[in-house]
Each structure stands twice: as C-alpha cells, then as structure tokens.
Design an enzyme around this catalytic site. Structure first.
Site, PDB file in Angstrom:
ATOM      1  N   THR A   1       0.822  -1.204   0.000  1.00 14.74           N
ATOM      2  CA  THR A   1       0.000   0.000   0.000  1.00 14.74           C
ATOM      3  C   THR A   1       0.859   1.258   0.000  1.00 14.74           C
ATOM      4  O   THR A   1       2.000   1.247   0.479  1.00 14.74           O
ATOM      5  CB  THR A   1      -0.907   0.015   1.258  1.00 14.74           C
ATOM      6  OG1 THR A   1      -1.568   1.274   1.378  1.00 14.74           O
ATOM      7  CG2 THR A   1      -0.084  -0.212   2.519  1.00 14.74           C
ATOM      8  N   ASP A   2       0.288   2.361  -0.491  1.00 16.79           N
ATOM      9  CA  ASP A   2       0.994   3.634  -0.421  1.00 16.79           C
ATOM     10  C   ASP A   2       1.021   4.199   0.993  1.00 16.79           C
ATOM     11  O   ASP A   2       1.764   5.150   1.281  1.00 16.79           O
ATOM     12  CB  ASP A   2       0.395   4.660  -1.389  1.00 16.79           C
ATOM     13  CG  ASP A   2      -1.066   4.994  -1.112  1.00 16.79           C
ATOM     14  OD1 ASP A   2      -1.673   4.398  -0.198  1.00 16.79           O
ATOM     15  OD2 ASP A   2      -1.619   5.857  -1.832  1.00 16.79           O
ATOM     16  N   GLU A   3       0.247   3.609   1.898  1.00 17.85           N
ATOM     17  CA  GLU A   3       0.204   4.128   3.269  1.00 17.85           C
ATOM     18  C   GLU A   3       1.533   3.940   4.004  1.00 17.85           C
ATOM     19  O   GLU A   3       1.772   4.581   5.028  1.00 17.85           O
ATOM     20  CB  GLU A   3      -0.941   3.486   4.047  1.00 17.85           C
ATOM     21  CG  GLU A   3      -2.303   3.846   3.472  1.00 17.85           C
ATOM     22  CD  GLU A   3      -3.460   3.406   4.355  1.00 17.85           C
ATOM     23  OE1 GLU A   3      -3.350   3.529   5.591  1.00 17.85           O
ATOM     24  OE2 GLU A   3      -4.470   2.938   3.808  1.00 17.85           O
TER      25      GLU A   3
END
Length: 345
Positions: A130-132
């Site tokens: 994820t980009d998180e």
C-alpha cells in the site's frame, strides 16, 4: 502460468483471481476465510478447471509448505493481509501476526519450494502493498518508489515491515521478487466497512454518512479491476527486486468523493431528499494521514501501464453494482464490527 494467490477471496485478491482465470492462467486461491473474505467473490470462476481453492492461514507454516508442494506454482501473488486501519487501531496484534509474521511464513515457504525445485528462473514472488507505508503528504508532491517509509498507523507499519522482509529475502537469499504499492482501491465486491461501500449502503438505509474530520483528507482512487490488470503486468514483466507504485491518477478529498456518490444515487435511486443531506462529520481517526498521491511514472514508462477508469466512471459502476447486488452485501452487514465506529483509540 500457475499462480498461487493469497487472500483470493478478499476484495483485491478476488479481482486478481477473476482476471487471471479469464486470461487462461491456472490459479490456486489460498484464503483463511476471515471476516472480510467471501467466496461469492470468486463464484464466477469457481467451476473453472483452471481454479483451485485451499482454505489455509498464512500464519500456518506447515499448511503453506504442503500447498507449495502439492500445487507447484510458477508464481506467487501475496495479497492476504489485515487491511482496515480502524481495526488496526483497536487491535494491532492481529496485523502484526498476519501482515508481518504471515509474510515471513510465505517467504520461507516460497524460498524452500523454489530452492527444492532448483531455483527455476521464471519463478516470481509478487508482494502487494500500500501507499500508506510512505505516511502522509502536504498539499503538493507525490509518493515515488524512493519516498522514505514513514507509516503512521499500526496497519501501515505492519505493511511496511512486510515490504522490508520481501526486499531482504531478495537481497539475502536471491528470492526473485517484485513489489507494488497501490493507492486506495474501490469497486465491486468491496467489503462494507470501507468508506465507499459504507456511504452507499448508509445512504440507501437512510443513515448518516460519516466523514472523518472536515472531509479534507485526500486520496488517490484506483478502480480495483485496473489494479488487478496492473498487478498481473508487474508479475509478468516487472524487473526483479524492483518496486512499482500503482495509482489511479484520481485525487479527491473525502468530502468531494461522498458528494459525488450522493449525486449518482440521487439520479439512480432518488429519495425524498438529496442524499447529501445525510452527510455527518465525525471525530477524526487518530493519526489520520492528510493526503496520499502516487507518482506512476515508473510503471507507465517501464511497463506501459496507466489506469483506464476515471473516478467518475468507476463510482458510477460501483454504485450500480451495489444497487444490483443486495444479495451479496446484505449478509455481510451481520459480520463482526461491520457498521460500528472503530478505531477511536
């Protein structure tokens, strides 16, 4: 190609399974069938001779080893994960066990199998993240593959840990890996605890449409079927040891997004009053990232991929799907924690 897909009964995993089978790949769907999984997600391919299902938990190393030996996959697409940020705030332990230790177990099982088979050149371990993991952005800028990791929630920290393990297994043991970090997904079969399905279903039920804070948090929205297409492309053509950011190039604030959904519902399923009147602002989640945005230059220039669905088109398709598939989502509303405010800390 025979692909072992972990988490194939989940939201993104099932999109990968459906697309891979439609393209003629053999698929082994490995899923523990936890609360967010649903075998109805893959019902359209369940009878295909190309499809097999294994109920197993990535926290069980013995089961994983047996599945590798039994099915002898050419590639792994590792999507199984605990993924709901609010649940990670309330119960971080499950995220460490599944996302970190589960990924470790998958890497060890894949490595043992790959070495026993003589280290076949074509084998791939594709880790989906994820980009998180990159943390939060200000009003400008985008995440690139070189952005330093700075996770702010137990969920994103657990995914960051799993990313680092995958890279280490490539560098230390030579395991042939590729990694991807995606922006927020949405579309059909989205489990009804995430923002978009919550808004659609609450609107239909006449309930408040909860928006954290003032609704200014910005996300880059990626239609799930576009994401599945990108994932298969990276699996087949991505450079070993390389990571690719996958974004929808569709930045919207949460408030903009909810207003768009309300406008679609006003047109497709009109109520006595505009659905936007149900919008309610609630106390923000702890550690809520202000903005995510993906720079997709690498995947576009190296692999020729870009999203095909705009957020307006994707939301229209998604709302129509939920209106037409009540038999799918209605039973899921009874599962643990669905419909409750989680993650207040």
């Amino acid at each position: 190609m025979k692909i072992l897909v972990t988490g194939g009964a989940g939201f993104i995993g099932s999109a990968v399974v459906r697309l891979a089978v439609s393209r003629g790949h053999k698929v082994v769907n490995l899923d523990a069938l936890t609360y967010a999984a649903c075998l109805e997600n893959v019902a359209s391919v369940a009878d295909s001779p190309l499809y097999a299902f294994e109920k197993a938990d990535i926290r069980d190393p013995k089961a994983l080893a047996e599945i590798f030996v039994r099915h002898k996959p050419d590639a792994v697409m590792h999507l199984a994960a605990e993924s709901h940020v609010d649940r990670s705030i309330d119960g971080p332990g499950a995220f460490i066990e599944t996302n970190v230790m589960g990924t470790y177990n998958m890497l060890q099982a894949a490595r043992s199998f790959w070495e026993a088979e003589g280290r076949p050149e074509g084998f791939r371990f594709h880790h989906i993240s994820t980009d998180e993991v990159y943390g939060t952005l200000g009003p400008t800028g985008q995440f690139t593959e070189e952005t330093p990791y700075a996770p702010n929630s137990p969920y994103s920290a657990s995914k960051a840990g799993s990313d680092h393990l995958v890279r280490a297994w490539h560098e230390t043991y030579g395991l042939p890996v590729v990694l991807t970090n995606c922006s927020n997904n949405y579309g059909p079969y989205h489990f009804p605890e995430k923002l978009i399905p919550v808004v659609i279903l609450n609107a239909l039920a006449g309930k408040p449409l909860p928006i954290y804070g003032d609704g200014s948090n910005v996300r880059d929205w990626l239609y799930v079927e576009d994401h599945a297409d990108a994932l298969l492309l990276v699996l087949e053509k991505g450079a070993l040891g390389r990571s690719y950011n996958i974004g929808g190039e569709n930045e919207r604030s949460n408030l903009e997004l909810v207003r768009t959904i309300c406008a679609i519902l006003d047109r497709l399923r009109p109520a006595k009053q505009p659905y936007a009147e149900q919008i309610t602002f609630v106390t923000d989640r702890p550690g809520h990232d202000a903005r995510y945005a993906i720079d997709p230059t690498r995947i576009r220039e190296e692999l020729g991929w870009r999203p095909s669905v705009t957020v307006e088109e994707g939301l229209e398709r998604t709302v129509r799907w939920y209106l037409e598939n009540e038999d799918w989502w209605r039973p899921l509303l009874e599962r643990h924690g669905v419909g409750e405010r989680l993650g207040k800390a």
